[in-house]
Design an enzyme around this catalytic site. Structure first.
Site, PDB file in Angstrom:
ATOM      1  N   ASP A   1     134.839-101.652  12.549  1.00 51.27           N
ATOM      2  CA  ASP A   1     134.788-100.784  13.725  1.00 51.27           C
ATOM      3  C   ASP A   1     133.845 -99.641  13.367  1.00 51.27           C
ATOM      4  OD1 ASP A   1     135.136 -98.873  15.692  1.00 51.27           O
ATOM      5  OD2 ASP A   1     137.311 -99.178  15.860  1.00 51.27           O
TER       6      ASP A   1
ATOM      7  N   TYR B   1     125.313 -91.322  27.532  1.00 53.07           N
ATOM      8  CA  TYR B   1     124.570 -92.408  26.882  1.00 53.07           C
ATOM      9  C   TYR B   1     123.144 -91.984  26.561  1.00 53.07           C
ATOM     10  CZ  TYR B   1     122.493 -97.000  26.040  1.00 53.07           C
ATOM     11  OH  TYR B   1     121.828 -98.054  25.479  1.00 53.07           O
TER      12      TYR B   1
END
Length: 245
Positions: free
Chosen positions: A64, A161
C-alpha cells in the site's frame, strides 16, 4: 535496452492500467520486474500474458503506497532477493472525482490523493536512490505524471489531483538537482500523459474524449530507459490525437 537486461525494476501501482502494461513491457525487455500493488493477485495474473522467460522475471509484492512500512518492506524484499533496484517507475496514482477542494468533510480524500500521488512517490524515490547510491548504480527513476501537472482543468471536479501532479513536476526538477549535486549519473524523468484508458477516468470521459492506451505510456517508458547514458530526458508529454487541451 540491452544495458538493462538482467537489471532490477520496481513498478508501483502494477495491478492495472499503465502499471500492468509497464511490468509486462519491462519483463519482456529482460528486466527482473517487481510489481508493487495492493491487489497482488492481479499482478500474478499478468504472467499468463507473457512468454516463458519473461513470465519468470515478473514478481509481485503486496504494498500500500500510502504506508511507509509497506514501502520499506517492499524495497527490503527486493534487496534481499536481488541486491537492490536499478529502475523505479512511480506509477501509483489516485484521483477521486466529484469532491471539490472546498467541499465539507473532504479531509480524507485530500489526504489520500496527496499520500498516494506525492508522498508515496517521494518515499519510493528516496529508497530507490539509497539503493542505487549504495551499489554505485547509474539507475533511472521515472515518475508517471499527468498533463494536469502542467495545467488545471476548468471542470472543478477532481479537487487536489492537479495540485498533487504539479508537485510531481516540482519534485522531478528537485530530484534532478539533488542527483546532479550529489555527483551521480542517475536519471529522473517525468512522463505526463493526457487521458489514458484505465480504471481511473469515468466511463463518460473515456467515451466522449480521445484517449491513449496504457501500452502507449509503457512504450514511452521503454524509450526513455533506452536513451544513452549521456541523455537526460526530463519531461515527456503525451496527448492523444484530437485532444483539445
Amino acid at each position: 535496452m540491452e544495458r538493462w537486461q538482467g537489471k532490477v525494476a520496481i513498478v508501483t501501482g502494477a495491478s492495472s492500467g499503465i502499471g500492468a502494461a509497464t511490468v509486462k513491457a519491462l519483463a519482456k525487455a529482460g528486466l527482473i520486474t517487481f510489481g508493487l500493488a495492493r491487489r497482488v493477485e492481479r499482478v500474478e495474473e499478468l504472467k499468463s500474458d507473457l512468454p516463458g522467460d519473461a513470465k519468470d522475471r515478473l514478481h509481485s509484492i503486496h504494498c500500500d503506497i500510502t504506508k511507509e512500512e509497506d514501502i520499506l518492506a517492499a524495497f527490503r524484499q527486493v534487496e534481499e532477493q536481488c541486491g537492490g533496484v536499478d529502475v523505479l517507475i512511480n506509477n501509483a496514482g489516485l484521483a477521486k472525482g466529484g469532491v471539490g477542494v472546498l467541499d465539507a468533510g473532504n479531509t480524507q480524500v485530500i489526504r489520500d490523493v496527496f499520500d498516494t500521488n506525492l508522498v508515496g512517490l517521494a518515499l519510493c524515490s528516496r529508497e530507490a536512490f539509497q539503493s542505487m547510491k549504495k551499489r554505485s548504480v547509474d539507475g533511472h527513476i521515472v515518475h508517471i505524471n499527468s498533463i494536469l501537472g502542467h495545467m488545471v482543468a476548468p471542470m472543478g471536479t477532481i479537487n487536489v489531483y492537479a495540485a498533487s501532479k504539479y508537485g510531481v513536476t516540482a519534485l522531478t526538477e528537485t530530484m534532478r538537482h539533488e542527483l546532479r549535486l550529489a555527483g551521480t549519473k542517475i536519471k529522473v524523468t517525468s512522463i505526463s500523459p493526457g487521458l489514458v484508458r484505465t480504471e481511473m477516468p469515468t466511463s463518460t470521459a473515456l467515451a466522449e474524449r480521445p484517449c491513449l492506451e496504457p501500452e502507449d505510456i509503457a512504450d514511452a517508458i521503454l524509450y526513455v530507459l533506452g536513451t544513452p547514458p549521456r541523455v537526460q530526458i526530463h519531461e515527456v508529454t503525451i496527448k492523444p490525437v484530437g485532444e483539445a487541451v
